[in-house]
Design an enzyme around this catalytic site. Structure first.
Site, mmCIF file in Angstrom:
data_model
loop_
_atom_site.group_PDB
_atom_site.id
_atom_site.type_symbol
_atom_site.label_atom_id
_atom_site.label_comp_id
_atom_site.label_asym_id
_atom_site.label_seq_id
_atom_site.Cartn_x
_atom_site.Cartn_y
_atom_site.Cartn_z
ATOM 1 C CB ILE A 60 23.868 55.123 68.926
ATOM 2 C CG1 ILE A 60 23.427 55.946 67.702
ATOM 3 C CG2 ILE A 60 22.851 54.041 69.233
ATOM 4 C CD1 ILE A 60 23.302 55.155 66.403
ATOM 5 C CB SER A 61 22.327 60.567 70.227
ATOM 6 O OG SER A 61 23.435 60.988 70.965
ATOM 7 C CG HIS A 66 22.170 61.255 65.873
ATOM 8 N ND1 HIS A 66 21.956 59.906 65.761
ATOM 9 C CD2 HIS A 66 23.276 61.390 66.643
ATOM 10 C CE1 HIS A 66 22.895 59.245 66.427
ATOM 11 N NE2 HIS A 66 23.706 60.121 66.977
ATOM 12 C CB SER A 90 27.265 54.590 66.504
ATOM 13 O OG SER A 90 26.808 55.886 66.136
ATOM 14 C CG ASP A 152 41.354 63.416 76.396
ATOM 15 O OD1 ASP A 152 40.154 63.695 76.145
ATOM 16 O OD2 ASP A 152 41.894 63.650 77.490
ATOM 17 N N GLY A 153 39.458 63.455 73.087
ATOM 18 C CA GLY A 153 38.785 64.508 72.339
ATOM 19 C C GLY A 153 38.671 65.818 73.097
HETATM 20 N N1 SAH Z 1 27.837 60.707 68.737
HETATM 21 C C1 SAH Z 1 27.970 59.371 69.253
HETATM 22 C C2 SAH Z 1 27.931 59.427 70.754
HETATM 23 C C3 SAH Z 1 28.545 58.248 71.416
HETATM 24 S S1 SAH Z 1 28.443 58.269 73.200
HETATM 25 C C4 SAH Z 1 26.824 58.513 68.709
HETATM 26 O O1 SAH Z 1 25.687 59.013 68.657
HETATM 27 O O2 SAH Z 1 27.045 57.349 68.382
HETATM 28 C C5 SAH Z 1 29.819 59.293 73.652
HETATM 29 C C6 SAH Z 1 31.146 58.869 73.112
HETATM 30 O O3 SAH Z 1 32.146 59.713 73.685
HETATM 31 C C7 SAH Z 1 31.572 57.428 73.440
HETATM 32 O O4 SAH Z 1 31.865 56.801 72.233
HETATM 33 C C8 SAH Z 1 32.825 57.596 74.313
HETATM 34 O O5 SAH Z 1 33.776 56.575 74.112
HETATM 35 C C9 SAH Z 1 33.333 58.947 73.838
HETATM 36 N N2 SAH Z 1 34.231 59.656 74.767
HETATM 37 C C10 SAH Z 1 34.113 59.787 76.110
HETATM 38 N N3 SAH Z 1 35.143 60.515 76.605
HETATM 39 C C11 SAH Z 1 35.933 60.834 75.542
HETATM 40 C C12 SAH Z 1 37.138 61.568 75.390
HETATM 41 N N4 SAH Z 1 37.765 62.119 76.437
HETATM 42 N N5 SAH Z 1 37.660 61.702 74.164
HETATM 43 C C13 SAH Z 1 37.044 61.140 73.086
HETATM 44 N N6 SAH Z 1 35.897 60.446 73.157
HETATM 45 C C14 SAH Z 1 35.346 60.291 74.366
#
Ligand code: SAH
Length: 228
Positions: A60-61, A66, A90, A152-153
């Protein structure tokens, strides 16, 4: 000299972020004050300006990061915006986005018809973000204001595109072309770009029209990478 913000309440944490100008926009301040970090992070004291592990190599950043994301996106968020939160982890920012849509709707005296889509490739973190958001504000799900999906984002979320706002919470190795393609006209993408271990840059992409996109390099950052 180094220092970090340590407080006892979520409200105080955001007050201090305001004092040092990490938060300047009133709507961002309100959304962060309403989104209590205790629901999203396991730290004994969640009201510190520090990142924290949430499992599965994810983080979590820190609150100032954020805040940085929200400050750069708030001006393009409308009551009807469709927002994609890539790597929702998160679920903290996903909730903040829903609250900003709500505040923008209140400002204009219209219903908050926008929706926030959170996407994460980890099944565990999809579960975690749903649990966290439900503890914070279950109405976000019952009213259909937030939807969390596994996937896959890097490929965006084609079936729900175009998006008015896309935020990527993990770094892309190259220019995130697929996310840019899924931006609505007038929409903005914020995405860290670069390899882990090298200098990563937070980049902003604004879709000007059907063909043209303006790219702006904002600042150096350190994020985990988008993975397979
Ligand atoms: N904005 C979130 C950041 C979490 S860390 C926060 O502050 O809580 C980065 C996140 O990216 C992780 O949850 C990880 O599972 C996700 N991630 C990594 N590669 C990814 C992908 N290809 N597609 C979707 N999510 C991905």
């Amino acid at each position: 000299m180094s220092w970090s913000i340590v407080t006892d309440t979520n409200e105080d944490l955001v007050n201090q972020l305001q004092d040092c100008h990490a938060v300047e926009n009133e709507i961002v301040a309100k959304a962060m004050k309403e989104t209590d970090r205790k629901f999203y992070c396991k730290l004994k004291n969640p009201y510190v300006d520090q990142p924290d592990s949430i499992g599965e190599d994810a983080i979590i950043s820190a609150p100032h990061m954020h805040a940085y994301a929200l400050e750069n996106l708030v001006e393009v968020i409308k009551p009807f915006s469709k927002i994609l939160d890539v790597g929702c982890g998160s679920g903290y920012l996903t909730s903040c986005f829903a609250r900003i849509i709500e505040a923008k709707a209140q400002e204009k005296n219209v219903p908050p018809s926008g929706r926030v889509y959170g996407i994460d490739n980890s099944a565990e973190l999809v579960k975690l973000s749903i649990e966290n958001i439900k503890k914070d504000e279950p109405h976000f799900f019952t009213e259909g204001r937030i939807k969390i999906v596994q996937g896959d984002g890097r490929k965006g979320l084609m079936e729900c595109a175009p998006f008015d706002v896309i935020y990527c919470g993990a770094a892309s190795k190259e220019i995130p072309t697929e996310l840019i393609r899924q931006l609505n006209i007038g929409g903005r993408l914020l995405c860290p770009v670069g390899e882990k271990g090298n200098v990563q840059k937070m980049e902003q992409y604004d879709r000007l029209n059907y063909k043209d996109v303006a790219r702006k390099v904002l600042t150096n950052v350190m994020f985990v990478s988008l993975t397979d």
